[in-house]
Write a protein that holds these residues in place. Sequence first.
Motif, PDB file in Angstrom:
ATOM      1  N   GLU A  52       0.899  -1.299   0.123  1.00 36.96           N
ATOM      2  CA  GLU A  52      -0.158   0.131   0.244  1.00 36.96           C
ATOM      3  C   GLU A  52       0.763   1.255   0.039  1.00 36.96           C
ATOM      4  O   GLU A  52       0.610   2.265  -0.780  1.00 36.96           O
ATOM      5  CB  GLU A  52      -0.874   0.019   1.013  1.00 36.96           C
ATOM      6  CG  GLU A  52      -2.019   1.190   1.276  1.00 36.96           C
ATOM      7  CD  GLU A  52      -2.880   1.088   0.055  1.00 36.96           C
ATOM      8  OE1 GLU A  52      -3.511   2.043   0.208  1.00 36.96           O
ATOM      9  OE2 GLU A  52      -2.915   0.337  -0.495  1.00 36.96           O
ATOM     10  N   LEU A  53       1.942   1.454   0.634  1.00 33.82           N
ATOM     11  CA  LEU A  53       2.951   2.354   0.637  1.00 33.82           C
ATOM     12  C   LEU A  53       3.284   2.413  -0.608  1.00 33.82           C
ATOM     13  O   LEU A  53       3.582   3.670  -1.116  1.00 33.82           O
ATOM     14  CB  LEU A  53       3.944   2.223   1.806  1.00 33.82           C
ATOM     15  CG  LEU A  53       5.022   3.066   1.532  1.00 33.82           C
ATOM     16  CD1 LEU A  53       4.790   4.549   2.083  1.00 33.82           C
ATOM     17  CD2 LEU A  53       6.081   2.595   2.723  1.00 33.82           C
ATOM     18  N   GLY A  54       3.924   1.501  -1.137  1.00 32.81           N
ATOM     19  CA  GLY A  54       4.500   1.404  -2.617  1.00 32.81           C
ATOM     20  C   GLY A  54       3.535   2.055  -3.495  1.00 32.81           C
ATOM     21  O   GLY A  54       3.843   2.826  -4.403  1.00 32.81           O
ATOM     22  N   ARG A  55       2.072   1.733  -3.458  1.00 40.73           N
ATOM     23  CA  ARG A  55       1.136   2.210  -4.473  1.00 40.73           C
ATOM     24  C   ARG A  55       0.827   3.793  -4.279  1.00 40.73           C
ATOM     25  O   ARG A  55       1.105   4.342  -5.363  1.00 40.73           O
ATOM     26  CB  ARG A  55      -0.157   1.660  -4.022  1.00 40.73           C
ATOM     27  CG  ARG A  55      -1.212   2.177  -5.225  1.00 40.73           C
ATOM     28  CD  ARG A  55      -2.561   1.234  -4.952  1.00 40.73           C
ATOM     29  NE  ARG A  55      -3.416   1.434  -3.921  1.00 40.73           N
ATOM     30  CZ  ARG A  55      -4.402   1.867  -4.058  1.00 40.73           C
ATOM     31  NH1 ARG A  55      -5.176   2.330  -5.046  1.00 40.73           N
ATOM     32  NH2 ARG A  55      -5.340   2.574  -2.676  1.00 40.73           N
ATOM     33  N   PHE A 147      13.493  12.301  -1.093  1.00 36.12           N
ATOM     34  CA  PHE A 147      12.656  11.066  -0.793  1.00 36.12           C
ATOM     35  C   PHE A 147      12.333  10.699   0.665  1.00 36.12           C
ATOM     36  O   PHE A 147      11.204  10.550   1.289  1.00 36.12           O
ATOM     37  CB  PHE A 147      13.328   9.703  -1.407  1.00 36.12           C
ATOM     38  CG  PHE A 147      12.501   8.672  -1.878  1.00 36.12           C
ATOM     39  CD1 PHE A 147      11.324   8.467  -1.021  1.00 36.12           C
ATOM     40  CD2 PHE A 147      12.641   8.059  -3.188  1.00 36.12           C
ATOM     41  CE1 PHE A 147      10.543   7.366  -1.453  1.00 36.12           C
ATOM     42  CE2 PHE A 147      11.719   6.813  -3.527  1.00 36.12           C
ATOM     43  CZ  PHE A 147      10.757   6.688  -2.543  1.00 36.12           C
ATOM     44  N   ALA A 148      13.523  10.714   1.438  1.00 36.97           N
ATOM     45  CA  ALA A 148      13.436  10.226   3.012  1.00 36.97           C
ATOM     46  C   ALA A 148      12.664  11.598   3.635  1.00 36.97           C
ATOM     47  O   ALA A 148      11.892  11.172   4.375  1.00 36.97           O
ATOM     48  CB  ALA A 148      14.865  10.312   3.499  1.00 36.97           C
ATOM     49  N   GLU A 149      12.812  12.490   3.210  1.00 38.34           N
ATOM     50  CA  GLU A 149      12.106  13.854   3.836  1.00 38.34           C
ATOM     51  C   GLU A 149      10.694  13.624   3.611  1.00 38.34           C
ATOM     52  O   GLU A 149       9.867  13.802   4.404  1.00 38.34           O
ATOM     53  CB  GLU A 149      12.560  15.149   3.331  1.00 38.34           C
ATOM     54  CG  GLU A 149      14.100  15.493   3.803  1.00 38.34           C
ATOM     55  CD  GLU A 149      14.669  16.637   2.876  1.00 38.34           C
ATOM     56  OE1 GLU A 149      13.935  17.204   1.968  1.00 38.34           O
ATOM     57  OE2 GLU A 149      15.761  16.896   3.171  1.00 38.34           O
ATOM     58  N   ASN A 176      14.278   2.141   1.521  1.00 42.25           N
ATOM     59  CA  ASN A 176      12.976   1.720   1.880  1.00 42.25           C
ATOM     60  C   ASN A 176      11.823   2.207   0.834  1.00 42.25           C
ATOM     61  O   ASN A 176      10.983   1.434   0.828  1.00 42.25           O
ATOM     62  CB  ASN A 176      12.882   1.980   3.314  1.00 42.25           C
ATOM     63  CG  ASN A 176      13.393   1.006   4.389  1.00 42.25           C
ATOM     64  OD1 ASN A 176      13.771   0.015   3.984  1.00 42.25           O
ATOM     65  ND2 ASN A 176      13.412   1.239   5.571  1.00 42.25           N
ATOM     66  N   GLY A 177      11.958   3.371   0.628  1.00 42.28           N
ATOM     67  CA  GLY A 177      10.894   3.966  -0.327  1.00 42.28           C
ATOM     68  C   GLY A 177      10.997   2.876  -1.620  1.00 42.28           C
ATOM     69  O   GLY A 177      10.001   2.483  -2.224  1.00 42.28           O
ATOM     70  N   SER A 182       8.919  -1.416  -5.180  1.00 40.73           N
ATOM     71  CA  SER A 182       9.335  -2.507  -5.870  1.00 40.73           C
ATOM     72  C   SER A 182       8.101  -3.568  -5.102  1.00 40.73           C
ATOM     73  O   SER A 182       7.853  -4.567  -6.072  1.00 40.73           O
ATOM     74  CB  SER A 182      10.484  -3.254  -5.309  1.00 40.73           C
ATOM     75  OG  SER A 182      11.459  -2.310  -5.804  1.00 40.73           O
ATOM     76  N   ALA A 183       7.671  -3.743  -4.074  1.00 40.10           N
ATOM     77  CA  ALA A 183       6.712  -4.726  -3.588  1.00 40.10           C
ATOM     78  C   ALA A 183       5.347  -4.438  -4.235  1.00 40.10           C
ATOM     79  O   ALA A 183       4.698  -5.235  -4.586  1.00 40.10           O
ATOM     80  CB  ALA A 183       6.513  -4.291  -1.954  1.00 40.10           C
TER      81      ALA A 183
END
Length: 376
Positions: A52-55, A147-149, A176-177, A182-183
Motif C-alpha cells: 500500500e505504501l508502494g502504491r 525522498f526520505a524527507e 526503503n521507499g 518494488s513490493a
Amino acid sequence: MNKVALVLLLVAVLGAMAWWLVFDDSYDWRLPHDYPLPAVTADNPMSDVKVELGRWLFYDTRLSGNETMSCASCHIQVLAFTDGRARSVGSTGDLHPRSSMSLVNVAYASRLTWANPLLDHIEDQALIPLLGDDPVEMGLGGQESKFAELLRAEPRYEVLTRKAFPRDEDPYSLLNGVRAISAFVRSIVSYESPYDRYLAGDDLALDEAALRGMELFFAERLECFHCHGGFNFTDSTTHANSNVDQVGYHNTGLYNLHGDGSYPGDNTGLYDMTGKRRDMGRFKAPSLRNVAVTAPYMHDGSVQTLEDAIAHYERGGRLIGAGAHAGDGRLSPYKSEFVVGFELSDAERGDLIAFLESLTDESVLTDERFSNPFVD
C-alpha cells in the motif's frame, strides 16, 4: 560523485543486501492454485502495508526532481502499465531510447528492462529511472534526501513506512521507499484473461477463431512459442520453484544497417553491455500478456500494430527501403534462428490476432488495488 556513479553504488548496495531470491508464502498473491508463486528478494518480503505504501509512492509526482512525473507517468494501468508511446519521455523532456515495458507479472521476470543482463531485482532497476541522468527520467538525482524527507513529513507515509519496516530504527530512507515501490510493482500479477479461463476449464472462454489462433501460435510452423512460451509468454522467467533463471535475448531482424547487421547507435541491445558483435540487436522477449493494449511494439516502438508485428515475423525480418535506417533485416547475420518467416492466409492472420487478444486480462486494467490512490 556524479549521478551515474551514485546510481551504480546504490545498485551495488542493494545487490549486496539481497543477492538471492526466496520463497514467501505469507503474502496472498491471489493467484490460481496451479500457478507458481513469484520469488521475492530476501531483504524485502511482501506485506499488505508495504504494498500500500508502494502504491502511493508509485503515483506520487513529488518523487521527480521537478514534481511533474511519477512512476505511473510511464506505466499507465489501462495500458497494462505501459505508456502508449514509441519511446518514453522523462520529466525534463529527455527522450528515452526505448519503449516503456509492461509491469504486469514483472514479479516473474528473470531480468529487467530490454537489454541489461545485470538487472535481476526490481529494487535495483527502480533506482535507474529515479536517479539516472542519461537520459533523465524522474530526475531525482542530486535530490535523494527529498525522498526520505517526504516519507518522514507526509503523515500518511510516516505511518505506513513505520508499519512497513517495523524493525528499522529509522525506516525513512530512499532504499526503503524503493523497496515499497518494488513490493507494489511485484503485486501487479494477474491471470484472469480469457486464455487463463480456458485453461481453467471454461470451454467457452475462447471462441473458434482464438482456438485456431492458439494452435498456430504454439505450432513449429510459426515458432512464436520459442521466445514467447511458458505461463508468462516470455522465455525470461523465474519463480519460487525455479532451479535456474530462464533468460533469453533475441535479434528479430528489425534492422540491418549497412547490410552488416548493425542497429541504430543508441539502441544496439545486448551489444551495448557486452561489446560482442554477436549480441548486436539482441533484446529481451517481453511477455505477450495484454499485448493487445501495449502498442506500439518492439524495443523502440517502431512497429505500430499487432498486424504490423505479425507481418514483420511473417516476412522473417523488416525491410526498410530508404533513409538512415535502410536495410533488409531478413538478411541480418545476427538474426535469431527462430525468425525464419512463414506464410499466413488472411483468415489465419485474423485467428492469430484473436488469440493474442485473448491474452488481455481486463481486470488488471481496472483493479482498484493497482489504481491511483490520489484519485478518489
